[in-house]
Design a protein around this motif. Structure first.
Motif, PDB file in Angstrom:
ATOM      1  N   ARG A 133      -5.340 -19.094 -19.141  1.00 18.32           N
ATOM      2  CA  ARG A 133      -5.324 -18.884 -17.703  1.00 18.32           C
ATOM      3  C   ARG A 133      -4.917 -17.446 -17.405  1.00 18.32           C
ATOM      4  O   ARG A 133      -4.365 -16.757 -18.273  1.00 18.32           O
ATOM      5  CB  ARG A 133      -4.360 -19.865 -17.018  1.00 18.32           C
ATOM      6  N   THR A 134      -5.208 -17.009 -16.197  1.00 24.77           N
ATOM      7  CA  THR A 134      -4.870 -15.653 -15.764  1.00 24.77           C
ATOM      8  C   THR A 134      -3.939 -15.722 -14.565  1.00 24.77           C
ATOM      9  O   THR A 134      -4.000 -16.661 -13.754  1.00 24.77           O
ATOM     10  CB  THR A 134      -6.140 -14.872 -15.393  1.00 24.77           C
ATOM     11  N   VAL A 135      -3.095 -14.715 -14.432  1.00 23.40           N
ATOM     12  CA  VAL A 135      -2.132 -14.666 -13.342  1.00 23.40           C
ATOM     13  C   VAL A 135      -2.068 -13.240 -12.816  1.00 23.40           C
ATOM     14  O   VAL A 135      -2.318 -12.274 -13.561  1.00 23.40           O
ATOM     15  CB  VAL A 135      -0.739 -15.146 -13.816  1.00 23.40           C
ATOM     16  N   LYS A 136      -1.740 -13.114 -11.550  1.00 20.69           N
ATOM     17  CA  LYS A 136      -1.647 -11.805 -10.911  1.00 20.69           C
ATOM     18  C   LYS A 136      -0.184 -11.442 -10.685  1.00 20.69           C
ATOM     19  O   LYS A 136       0.701 -12.296 -10.700  1.00 20.69           O
ATOM     20  CB  LYS A 136      -2.391 -11.811  -9.571  1.00 20.69           C
ATOM     21  N   GLY A 137       0.038 -10.147 -10.441  1.00 22.92           N
ATOM     22  CA  GLY A 137       1.366  -9.703 -10.081  1.00 22.92           C
ATOM     23  C   GLY A 137       1.685 -10.058  -8.634  1.00 22.92           C
ATOM     24  O   GLY A 137       0.884 -10.655  -7.904  1.00 22.92           O
ATOM     25  N   ILE A 138       2.880  -9.680  -8.204  1.00 27.66           N
ATOM     26  CA  ILE A 138       3.296  -9.996  -6.837  1.00 27.66           C
ATOM     27  C   ILE A 138       2.427  -9.254  -5.829  1.00 27.66           C
ATOM     28  O   ILE A 138       1.930  -9.835  -4.861  1.00 27.66           O
ATOM     29  CB  ILE A 138       4.783  -9.644  -6.647  1.00 27.66           C
ATOM     30  N   GLY A 139       2.221  -7.988  -6.066  1.00 25.99           N
ATOM     31  CA  GLY A 139       1.378  -7.191  -5.168  1.00 25.99           C
ATOM     32  C   GLY A 139       2.067  -6.920  -3.837  1.00 25.99           C
ATOM     33  O   GLY A 139       3.228  -7.288  -3.596  1.00 25.99           O
ATOM     34  N   LEU A 140       1.339  -6.264  -2.971  1.00 26.23           N
ATOM     35  CA  LEU A 140       1.844  -5.905  -1.644  1.00 26.23           C
ATOM     36  C   LEU A 140       0.716  -6.064  -0.641  1.00 26.23           C
ATOM     37  O   LEU A 140      -0.355  -5.447  -0.774  1.00 26.23           O
ATOM     38  CB  LEU A 140       2.363  -4.462  -1.642  1.00 26.23           C
ATOM     39  N   ASN A 141       0.946  -6.879   0.378  1.00 25.92           N
ATOM     40  CA  ASN A 141      -0.051  -7.130   1.421  1.00 25.92           C
ATOM     41  C   ASN A 141       0.144  -6.154   2.573  1.00 25.92           C
ATOM     42  O   ASN A 141       1.248  -6.027   3.115  1.00 25.92           O
ATOM     43  CB  ASN A 141       0.054  -8.564   1.927  1.00 25.92           C
ATOM     44  N   LEU A 142      -0.930  -5.457   2.926  1.00 27.71           N
ATOM     45  CA  LEU A 142      -0.936  -4.530   4.051  1.00 27.71           C
ATOM     46  C   LEU A 142      -1.865  -5.054   5.130  1.00 27.71           C
ATOM     47  O   LEU A 142      -2.561  -6.063   4.946  1.00 27.71           O
ATOM     48  CB  LEU A 142      -1.365  -3.138   3.587  1.00 27.71           C
ATOM     49  N   SER A 143      -1.904  -4.381   6.247  1.00 22.58           N
ATOM     50  CA  SER A 143      -2.760  -4.823   7.347  1.00 22.58           C
ATOM     51  C   SER A 143      -4.231  -4.565   7.068  1.00 22.58           C
ATOM     52  O   SER A 143      -5.103  -5.228   7.649  1.00 22.58           O
ATOM     53  CB  SER A 143      -2.345  -4.114   8.643  1.00 22.58           C
ATOM     54  N   VAL A 144      -4.540  -3.627   6.195  1.00 23.09           N
ATOM     55  CA  VAL A 144      -5.936  -3.287   5.924  1.00 23.09           C
ATOM     56  C   VAL A 144      -6.427  -3.838   4.593  1.00 23.09           C
ATOM     57  O   VAL A 144      -7.632  -3.822   4.316  1.00 23.09           O
ATOM     58  CB  VAL A 144      -6.118  -1.747   5.929  1.00 23.09           C
ATOM     59  N   GLY A 145      -5.526  -4.317   3.763  1.00 25.81           N
ATOM     60  CA  GLY A 145      -5.930  -4.811   2.460  1.00 25.81           C
ATOM     61  C   GLY A 145      -4.714  -5.196   1.620  1.00 25.81           C
ATOM     62  O   GLY A 145      -3.591  -5.323   2.118  1.00 25.81           O
ATOM     63  N   ARG A 146      -4.941  -5.316   0.347  1.00 26.21           N
ATOM     64  CA  ARG A 146      -3.888  -5.751  -0.562  1.00 26.21           C
ATOM     65  C   ARG A 146      -3.851  -4.852  -1.777  1.00 26.21           C
ATOM     66  O   ARG A 146      -4.895  -4.511  -2.352  1.00 26.21           O
ATOM     67  CB  ARG A 146      -4.116  -7.209  -0.995  1.00 26.21           C
ATOM     68  N   ILE A 147      -2.623  -4.492  -2.179  1.00 22.16           N
ATOM     69  CA  ILE A 147      -2.427  -3.731  -3.416  1.00 22.16           C
ATOM     70  C   ILE A 147      -1.973  -4.712  -4.488  1.00 22.16           C
ATOM     71  O   ILE A 147      -0.870  -5.268  -4.402  1.00 22.16           O
ATOM     72  CB  ILE A 147      -1.378  -2.624  -3.220  1.00 22.16           C
ATOM     73  N   PRO A 148      -2.799  -4.976  -5.486  1.00 20.70           N
ATOM     74  CA  PRO A 148      -2.412  -5.970  -6.494  1.00 20.70           C
ATOM     75  C   PRO A 148      -1.355  -5.415  -7.437  1.00 20.70           C
ATOM     76  O   PRO A 148      -1.220  -4.206  -7.622  1.00 20.70           O
ATOM     77  CB  PRO A 148      -3.730  -6.265  -7.218  1.00 20.70           C
TER      78      PRO A 148
END
Length: 458
Positions: free
Chosen positions: A215-230
């Motif tokens: 399986r694969t998993v993502k990091g926490i990342g950061l959600n912005l108003s214009v997009g997402r930084i993974p």
């Protein structure tokens, strides 16, 4: 999401700003606005905003390149394939999109379907062994330590890794899978294509992948108003059989084991429970990576175990020492006759119909034994040689007469002298009874007869 961000969402509650000098500093609204300016306007707009607000540049050049290259823009309805006609009408009417805040996940938690050792038991005192690359104090190579742990595994191997491309380690995992050891692999999402590429080079088959779940998993990342930084997964550890864990900076790749400086720690004991719980959490939020689908293979069908036919229990017990109480309570069981004369079975079974007489009649006929009849005779060996009791009929078992048969030594045919010895338990001191002989007279007469007669044993 950080705790300070959650507090900002409360109505009428504005938490106090945490200065950068305090250890609790984690989230800054100024940093969030600067990142959005970096995404929309570039590096120049990013630095000009920080200058206008008297902020410091908190990103390195490498981080700026990584953020701008990995940024993911939110997909609109047109990019998702278009909205339905009803939704278009509602949008034209000026209605707003509803926000969905689920209390629970919409998807089921993926099960550890090929086996997992039980946890929660005390695993003993924590023991630690540290290994480095290059090795110190003539210690083993870190890759040797990892391969030995995989080859000696017997219950389960669970791996969380950013990059898994080492051919030797992959072969060890496939060999462990063939032995029947469950293999669970959770990879960082950007490292999954490289893992698939190395498995394709090894030309893995369906038998190699039967006991492997990836399986694969993502990091926490950061959600912005214009997009997402993974974000990325930097956790690197491996659980072995539920009682050992290996963690450190070592990635399962050729370059990491040959050219990089790394350090790993192998621990056993109660601390392993922490990694056990962490792996389950990562496995629950991960996405499935179907290796059979990736390599265009058909998953082998595993046969289901059929329950063995169990013969029915007989209606009544066949052994003379056993009684089926469940059948006796229905009235169709037969109780062995000898059990009516055993007190423990009488107490257990009670008045149960059987082949013998009723229990109450049996108790009424029982009489206490006469204590005088149980007294031992004097000189038992001598009297056993001279006395031969004749078998008496069953109805005369309670008779207290002893019949003696003697045969003359002169060989007279069919001449027998019978004497009857009686004991009177009612009144032993009554000497007037003419039909009763004392014990001394009986012994004297026996001695006289012994010289003239020979005991005949019937």
């Amino acid at each position: 999401m950080a705790e300070s961000q959650l507090l900002c969402m409360e109505d009428g509650l504005m938490p106090t700003a945490v200065p950068e000098s305090r250890p609790q500093f984690y989230y800054s609204e100024q940093h969030r606005a600067a990142l959005e300016r970096l995404i929309t306007g570039g590096d120049g707009a990013f630095k000009s905003l920080l200058k206008d607000e008297n902020g410091q540049d908190f990103l390195s050049a490498r981080e700026i390149t990584a953020i701008t290259s990995s940024f993911v823009k939110y997909k609109t309805d047109e990019e998702n394939g278009g909205a339905s006609a009803g939704q278009d009408k509602r949008d034209d009417a000026g209605s707003l999109h509803s926000t969905y805040w689920p209390q629970m996940s919409d998807t089921e938690v993926p099960p550890l379907d090929i086996g997992w050792p039980s946890s929660g038991l005390f695993k003993g005192v924590t023991r630690v062994a540290v290994h480095t690359h290059p090795p110190k104090d003539n210690g083993p190579h870190i890759k040797e330590v990892v391969r030995k742990l995989i080859q000696e595994s017997s219950k389960v191997v669970a791996i969380v890794m950013d990059l898994l491309t080492d051919l030797q380690i992959l072969r060890d995992l496939f060999e462990a899978s063939k032995r029947g050891v469950p293999i669970y692999i959770v990879l960082d999402e950007p490292g999954a294509p490289h893992f698939l590429d190395m498995c394709n080079r090894l030309q893995v088959g369906a038998r190699d992948l039967q006991n492997i779940r990836t399986r694969t998993v993502k990091g926490i990342g950061l959600n912005l108003s214009v997009g997402r930084i993974p974000g990325n997964v930097q956790s690197k550890y491996m659980l072995i059989d539920g009682d050992k864990v290996m963690f450190g900076t070592y990635s399962f790749s050729w370059s990491s084991s040959r050219m990089d400086r790394n350090m790993i720690t192998v621990m056993s004991g109660q601390v392993v429970d922490f990694y056990d719980n962490d792996f389950r959490e990562l496995y629950a939020i991960s996405d499935k990576l179907d290796l059979f689908k990736q390599f265009h293979m058909t998953k082998p069908q595993t046969g289901t175990l059929s329950r063995a036919a169990v013969p029915k229990r007989p209606a009544a017990a066949t052994s003379r020492f056993q009684v089926n109480l469940g059948d006796v309570t229905r009235g169709d069981g037969k109780v062995p006759a000898h059990k009516y004369h055993n007190p423990k079975y009488l107490l257990a079974l009670g008045q149960i119909p059987g082949p013998t007489e009723p229990l109450q009649d049996f108790f009424n006929k029982m009489e206490p034994p006469d204590p005088e009849t149980e007294q031992e005779l004097e000189n038992p060996t001598e009297e056993l040689e001279n006395l031969t009791p004749d078998p008496s009929p069953p109805e005369k078992k309670k008779s207290k007469k002893l019949k003696l048969s003697f045969k003359s030594k002169r060989g007279k045919k069919d001449k027998k002298s019978d004497e009857v010895i009686e004991e009177n338990p009612a009144n032993p001191s009554d000497e007037a009874s003419k039909h009763t002989l004392t014990r001394d007279e009986t012994q004297d007469s026996l001695k006289k007869k012994n010289t003239e007669c020979m005991c005949v044993i019937a």
